[in-house]
Structure formats: structure tokens, C-alpha cells
Scaffold this active site. Structure first.
Site, PDB file in Angstrom:
ATOM      1  N   SER A 254       0.833  -1.200   0.000  1.00 27.53           N
ATOM      2  CA  SER A 254       0.000   0.000   0.000  1.00 27.53           C
ATOM      3  C   SER A 254       0.871   1.254   0.000  1.00 27.53           C
ATOM      4  O   SER A 254       1.939   1.276   0.626  1.00 27.53           O
ATOM      5  CB  SER A 254      -0.879   0.006   1.251  1.00 27.53           C
TER       6      SER A 254
ATOM      7  N   TYR B 193      -0.814  -0.804   9.919  1.00 30.23           N
ATOM      8  CA  TYR B 193      -1.004  -1.217   8.524  1.00 30.23           C
ATOM      9  C   TYR B 193       0.234  -0.859   7.678  1.00 30.23           C
ATOM     10  O   TYR B 193       0.708  -1.666   6.884  1.00 30.23           O
ATOM     11  CB  TYR B 193      -2.255  -0.504   8.014  1.00 30.23           C
TER      12      TYR B 193
ATOM     13  N   LYS C 242       2.563  -3.383   5.677  1.00 33.15           N
ATOM     14  CA  LYS C 242       2.668  -3.289   4.217  1.00 33.15           C
ATOM     15  C   LYS C 242       4.106  -3.023   3.749  1.00 33.15           C
ATOM     16  O   LYS C 242       4.484  -3.425   2.641  1.00 33.15           O
ATOM     17  CB  LYS C 242       1.711  -2.207   3.691  1.00 33.15           C
TER      18      LYS C 242
HETATM   19  N1  LIG Z   1      -8.612  -0.594  -2.004  1.00 31.67           N
HETATM   20  C1  LIG Z   1      -7.522   0.153  -1.955  1.00 31.67           C
HETATM   21  O1  LIG Z   1      -7.500   1.322  -2.391  1.00 31.67           O
HETATM   22  C2  LIG Z   1      -6.266  -0.399  -1.383  1.00 31.67           C
HETATM   23  C3  LIG Z   1      -5.186   0.482  -1.195  1.00 31.67           C
HETATM   24  C4  LIG Z   1      -3.993  -0.027  -0.733  1.00 31.67           C
HETATM   25  C5  LIG Z   1      -3.872  -1.381  -0.466  1.00 31.67           C
HETATM   26  N2  LIG Z   1      -4.938  -2.218  -0.636  1.00 31.67           N
HETATM   27  C6  LIG Z   1      -4.745  -3.647  -0.363  1.00 31.67           C
HETATM   28  O2  LIG Z   1      -5.331  -4.408  -1.398  1.00 31.67           O
HETATM   29  C7  LIG Z   1      -5.821  -5.647  -0.868  1.00 31.67           C
HETATM   30  C8  LIG Z   1      -7.291  -5.839  -1.213  1.00 31.67           C
HETATM   31  O3  LIG Z   1      -8.043  -4.820  -0.595  1.00 31.67           O
HETATM   32  P1  LIG Z   1      -9.573  -4.489  -0.947  1.00 31.67           P
HETATM   33  O4  LIG Z   1      -9.650  -3.022  -1.006  1.00 31.67           O
HETATM   34  O5  LIG Z   1     -10.042  -5.288  -2.091  1.00 31.67           O
HETATM   35  O6  LIG Z   1     -10.285  -4.958   0.440  1.00 31.67           O
HETATM   36  P2  LIG Z   1     -11.674  -5.737   0.733  1.00 31.67           P
HETATM   37  O7  LIG Z   1     -11.987  -5.552   2.189  1.00 31.67           O
HETATM   38  O8  LIG Z   1     -12.718  -5.346  -0.260  1.00 31.67           O
HETATM   39  O9  LIG Z   1     -11.268  -7.241   0.475  1.00 31.67           O
HETATM   40  C9  LIG Z   1     -10.358  -7.911   1.317  1.00 31.67           C
HETATM   41  C10 LIG Z   1     -10.851  -9.332   1.502  1.00 31.67           C
HETATM   42  O10 LIG Z   1      -9.916 -10.031   2.357  1.00 31.67           O
HETATM   43  C11 LIG Z   1     -10.656 -10.910   3.184  1.00 31.67           C
HETATM   44  N3  LIG Z   1      -9.889 -11.223   4.379  1.00 31.67           N
HETATM   45  C12 LIG Z   1      -9.608 -10.394   5.423  1.00 31.67           C
HETATM   46  N4  LIG Z   1      -8.899 -11.042   6.351  1.00 31.67           N
HETATM   47  C13 LIG Z   1      -8.716 -12.304   5.896  1.00 31.67           C
HETATM   48  C14 LIG Z   1      -8.039 -13.441   6.425  1.00 31.67           C
HETATM   49  N5  LIG Z   1      -7.447 -13.391   7.615  1.00 31.67           N
HETATM   50  N6  LIG Z   1      -8.028 -14.586   5.699  1.00 31.67           N
HETATM   51  C15 LIG Z   1      -8.662 -14.642   4.503  1.00 31.67           C
HETATM   52  N7  LIG Z   1      -9.325 -13.597   3.952  1.00 31.67           N
HETATM   53  C16 LIG Z   1      -9.344 -12.444   4.657  1.00 31.67           C
HETATM   54  C17 LIG Z   1     -11.941 -10.147   3.508  1.00 31.67           C
HETATM   55  O11 LIG Z   1     -12.984 -11.047   3.899  1.00 31.67           O
HETATM   56  C18 LIG Z   1     -12.227  -9.421   2.203  1.00 31.67           C
HETATM   57  O12 LIG Z   1     -13.142 -10.118   1.382  1.00 31.67           O
HETATM   58  C19 LIG Z   1      -5.549  -5.587   0.645  1.00 31.67           C
HETATM   59  O13 LIG Z   1      -4.338  -6.229   0.933  1.00 31.67           O
HETATM   60  C20 LIG Z   1      -5.430  -4.108   0.919  1.00 31.67           C
HETATM   61  O14 LIG Z   1      -4.658  -3.844   2.071  1.00 31.67           O
HETATM   62  C21 LIG Z   1      -6.124  -1.750  -1.080  1.00 31.67           C
END
Ligand SMILES: NC(=O)c1ccc[n+]([C@@H]2O[C@H](COP(=O)([O-])OP(=O)(O)OC[C@H]3O[C@@H](n4cnc5c(N)ncnc54)[C@H](O)[C@@H]3O)[C@@H](O)[C@H]2O)c1
Length: 303
Positions: free
Chosen positions: A151, A164, A168
Site C-alpha cells: 500500500s 497497517y 505493508k
Molecule cells: N482498495 C484500496 O484502495 C487499497 C489500497 C492499498 C492497499 N490495498 C490492499 O489491497 C488488498 C485488497 O483490498 P480491498 O480493497 O479489495 O479490500 P476488501 O476488504 O474489499 O477485500 C479484502 C478481503 O480479504 C478478506 N480477508 C480479510 N482477512 C482475511 C483473512 N485473515 N483470511 C482470509 N481472507 C481475509 C476479507 O474477507 C475481504 O473479502 C488488501 O491487501 C489491501 O490492504 C487496497
């Protein structure tokens, strides 16, 4: 022929958001997919394999192959079960996308030990457990691809996300080390820092005008835009790409710099605290970076 024809790919956290889009595109490109998702709340509580089941049903309805794995990646045995399920259902595992993530945002002086530990447990330890379970298989077969989600909150900075951000940045170190250790076995490991509107980003508190504006901008960035790069990095076409950090924001793909020395100063007599203050500080100061949040650096509207 799809780019992942005949491949087996495991995607963690694939019931929702970015992971869901990666699982769907990987299947459309010919992969058999292990759709892992614990189905927890955004802060990591509860469990529900419903969302992962829906993704599997969509893939199957289009003629693809997929199975649900409802394991918690922060449980070492759960993480192992993701790889075991791939081997049992499809006979092999070619690529792992470490995408699952949780948020426990809190300004640092109020961050509790459980806020810290819960974030590290899922966002960093979980990535290690899943990677470790796949590593031996990858070594034996002489190929394999890791794609890990990091991230810009870690790479650049953000308020209220010390837990976080640390996790990350840890993922970046994990990916880089896997890339170095496993290059001899034909294994690649890369990171993606995404921007996408999802349940996770919907939980960002937006109070000030600037924060509200930032969230409105995020709403225009859909999760499916992240999937093509993840699928490419999970494929044989990315053989020569390893140890890199990419970022995706709508239709833009970025390559990130990594830390390298920017200034050096030598003093024949060695350094004292005073000579550091008097000589080194004024010499280095012009090269210090400004403290910035992710949104200060990504300050322009995505196209
Ligand atoms: N959306 C963004 O802008 C953004 C920005 C930076 C980083 N990220 C990273 O991208 C990745 C995806 O994020 P997203 O935005 O799609 O989030 P999201 O919450 O929509 O999806 C994450 C999924 O991970 C699952 N999850 C959580 N803990 C878990 C565990 N212990 N075991 C198995 N599954 C688990 C949740 O049930 C969820 O469905 C993450 O690693 C997040 O940190 C996202």
C-alpha cells in the site's frame, strides 16, 4: 489461448474487492482458481464463505474452474490448506496472489496492542504463511509466481495507519527477499500497491474538505482495474520481472523506486555527535524528504 491457460492460481481475500476481480480475470484467462476468503468484517471479525462461494459460482457459470477455501490466512494451518486445496482439486499450484487485508486504523498514541497485533497478524504474518506453504512446491517444480499487495500508506505514509503501514512495508521486504532467495528456482515475487474503491477504502474516515475530496476521487477507481497487472505478474509472461513494486490507479500503472543511498559524507577522523550536528546535518538537509501522505504525492485526478 488465455494468458493463464492450464495454470492454477490461489487468490487470498478473493470474495470481495480487488481479490474478487483478480479471481474472475484469472479464470477468464484460463486458470483454475482457489478463491480464498474468510469473509470477515473489514477489521477482521467473523467469518462467512458466502462471498467466496458467489465468486466460484460466477466462474463456473462461465465454464471456468474454481473452488472455495474459507481459511484464515493468519492461521498457519489455514494458510497451508489453501495450497493443499489447490493440489487436491487441480493437481498443482503455479501462482499465489497474497491479497487479503484488514484495517485497524487508529492515531498512533491511541493505537492499542491488539490494533497493532491484529494488523501484523493478517497483513504480514498471513502473507508469510501462505508464501511459505507455496515455496516448497514452487522450489520442487522449478517455477512459481508470487504477487503481494502492499500500500502507498506504507510506501509513502498516511495518518492513523502505523500498524497497517508497518505490515505493508514488511510485505515489500518479504517480497524482495523471496525474489532474491527463490530466483535460482525460477520463482518471481512482486508487489502491487493499488488504489480502488472497495469495502476497505469505504471505511476511510472523511471529515475535512480535503479528505472528503480524496474519498470522492477514490470512488471513481474501480477494483477491476487492478486485475490485469496481477494476472500478468501471475503468468509465465512476467518471467523477467521480480522484486519490483508496482502501483495501479485507474488506467495508470506506476513503477516505484526503492531505497538506495542518496548522499554520503566521509570524515577521516570519524564522527562525533557534535560534528554530525555541525557538518553532516547542513550537508544532508537539502536531501531530506518531506513528510508526506499518500494523497500529497498522488495529488492529481486519475484519468
Ligand atoms: N482498495 C484500496 O484502495 C487499497 C489500497 C492499498 C492497499 N490495498 C490492499 O489491497 C488488498 C485488497 O483490498 P480491498 O480493497 O479489495 O479490500 P476488501 O476488504 O474489499 O477485500 C479484502 C478481503 O480479504 C478478506 N480477508 C480479510 N482477512 C482475511 C483473512 N485473515 N483470511 C482470509 N481472507 C481475509 C476479507 O474477507 C475481504 O473479502 C488488501 O491487501 C489491501 O490492504 C487496497
Amino acid at each position: 489461448m488465455g494468458m493463464l491457460e492450464g495454470k492454477v492460481v490461489a487468490v487470498t481475500g478473493a470474495g470481495r474487492g480487488i481479490g474478487r476481480e483478480i479471481a474472475l480475470l484469472a479464470a477468464a484467462e484460463g486458470a483454475s482458481v482457489v478463491v480464498n476468503d474468510l469473509g470477515a468484517s473489514e477489521s477482521g471479525e467473523g467469518a462467512d464463505t458466502g462471498p467466496a462461494g458467489e465468486v466460484v459460482e460466477i466462474i463456473k457459470s462461465k465454464g471456468g474452474k474454481a473452488i472455495v477455501n474459507g481459511a484464515d490466512i493468519s492461521d498457519p494451518l489455514g494458510a497451508e490448506s489453501i495450497i493443499e486445496d489447490a493440489l487436491r482439486a487441480f493437481g498443482k499450484i503455479d501462482s499465489v496472489v497474497n491479497n487479503a487485508g484488514v484495517l485497524r486504523d487508529r492515531i498512533f498514541h491511541k493505537m492499542s496492542r491488539s490494533d497493532w497485533e491484529d494488523s501484523i497478524r493478517v497483513n504480514l504474518n498471513g502473507y508469510y504463511y501462505v508464501s511459505k506453504a507455496a515455496a516448497l512446491v514452487f522450489k520442487e517444480q522449478g517455477h512459481g509466481n508470487f504477487v503481494h499487495f502492499t500500500s502507498t500508506s506504507g510506501l509513502i505514509g498516511n495518518f492513523g495507519q502505523a500498524n497497517y503501514s508497518a505490515a505493508k512495508m514488511g510485505v515489500v521486504g518479504l517480497s524482495n527477499s523471496i525474489a532474491l532467495d527463490m530466483q535460482r528456482f525460477g520463482v518471481t515475487s512482486n508487489c502491487i500497491a493499488p488504489f480502488a474503491w472497495s469495502r476497505l477504502t469505504a471505511s476511510i474516515p472523511a471529515q475535512t474538505e480535503a479528505e472528503i475530496e480524496r474519498v470522492e476521487r477514490l470512488k471513481t477507481m474501480s477494483a477491476d482495474k487492478i486485475a490485469p497487472l496481477a494476472v500478468f505478474l501471475a503468468s509465465d509472461r512476467s518471467k523477467e520481472v521480480s522484486g519490483q513494486i508496482f502501483c495501479v490507479r485507474k488506467n495508470e500503472i506506476f513503477l516505484f523506486s526503492v531505497p538506495r543511498p542518496v548522499r554520503s559524507m566521509h570524515r577521516a577522523e570519524g564522527w562525533t555527535p557534535d560534528s554530525i550536528a555541525d557538518e553532516l546535518l547542513p550537508a544532508f538537509k537539502p536531501s531530506f524528504h518531506d513528510l508526506a501522505r499518500s494523497s500529497d504525492i498522488f495529488a492529481w485526478d486519475p484519468i
